[in-house]
Design an enzyme around this catalytic site. Sequence first.
Site, PDB file in Angstrom:
ATOM      1  N   LEU A  41       0.817  -1.211   0.000  1.00  0.00           N
ATOM      2  CA  LEU A  41       0.000   0.000   0.000  1.00  0.00           C
ATOM      3  C   LEU A  41       0.849   1.259   0.000  1.00  0.00           C
ATOM      4  O   LEU A  41       1.845   1.352   0.732  1.00  0.00           O
ATOM      5  CB  LEU A  41      -0.898   0.049   1.240  1.00  0.00           C
ATOM      6  CG  LEU A  41      -1.863  -1.094   1.488  1.00  0.00           C
ATOM      7  CD1 LEU A  41      -1.342  -1.980   2.613  1.00  0.00           C
ATOM      8  CD2 LEU A  41      -3.246  -0.569   1.835  1.00  0.00           C
ATOM      9  N   ASP A  42       0.431   2.219  -0.791  1.00  0.00           N
ATOM     10  CA  ASP A  42       0.982   3.559  -0.641  1.00  0.00           C
ATOM     11  C   ASP A  42       0.445   4.153   0.663  1.00  0.00           C
ATOM     12  O   ASP A  42      -0.686   3.850   1.079  1.00  0.00           O
ATOM     13  CB  ASP A  42       0.576   4.430  -1.822  1.00  0.00           C
ATOM     14  CG  ASP A  42       1.071   5.851  -1.663  1.00  0.00           C
ATOM     15  OD1 ASP A  42       2.294   6.062  -1.658  1.00  0.00           O
ATOM     16  OD2 ASP A  42       0.232   6.771  -1.503  1.00  0.00           O
TER      17      ASP A  42
END
Length: 263
Positions: A41-42
């Site tokens: 995930l960013d």
Amino acid sequence: MPVNRRDFLTLAAGAGMAAGLLAGSRLVRAATPAPIGAVALDGFTTFDPRPLVARAERLFPGQGQALALAWRTRQFEYTWLRTLMGRYTGFWQITEEALGYAAAQLRLPLSGAQRDELMQGYRELRAWPDAAAALQRLRAAGVRLAFLSNFSVEMLDTAVHGSGLDGLFEPHLSTDRVQAFKPDPRAYQMGVDAFALPRERIAFAAFGGWDAAGAKSFGYPTYWVNRLGVPLEQLGISADASGPGLDGLVAFVLGAPRAQAPA
């Protein structure tokens, strides 16, 4: 025993049909996506940056929105430029330098105290309202999670702890490890190396459209968490799916139809 022409054609047709069936079965298998075992995930998919805008507006009434936009734009431009130039430095320093440039660009007198207060906003990032429940659903399903982010480990640790998300994530994959910011392939490769899974079994959750394009180009099944409802980047490649929050990511990972990853 000699084979006449009619028998030969019959045999050839049968062989061709068998080959076609075998090929067809291979195609069926190839068209079935491998199950997702992990999600990278960013940071901004999980942590809400909007309070940074409110803080800028409080310090510079009537100009906060413009300052926040110029700051964020320059922040990511500096990550790309430093990666291209081979002059990597940490995201915290880049963020501070971008703030100084943005204030100068808008001709805003930025005091040291104001700079420190705006930077403090990055230490006080908290999760979006849907984040905890969605991430817990993924973990309960046995999906591994890690941030693959331009943020430093310290920045991610602070945001995770402050948001009450401790225990959900594997060690953070900060670009500090490889000295190259996204969308450099070296940054995305961290997910493959850390999870020890093929890239088609690692979903990437992007916040920025450019990051979604970069992750998809690398070969990850990609979900764009387009929380701000911005237009699709015109880069010739796009995410497999998108939506405004992490509930859509959960559906994407746990069984929603998705495109086959490139060979």
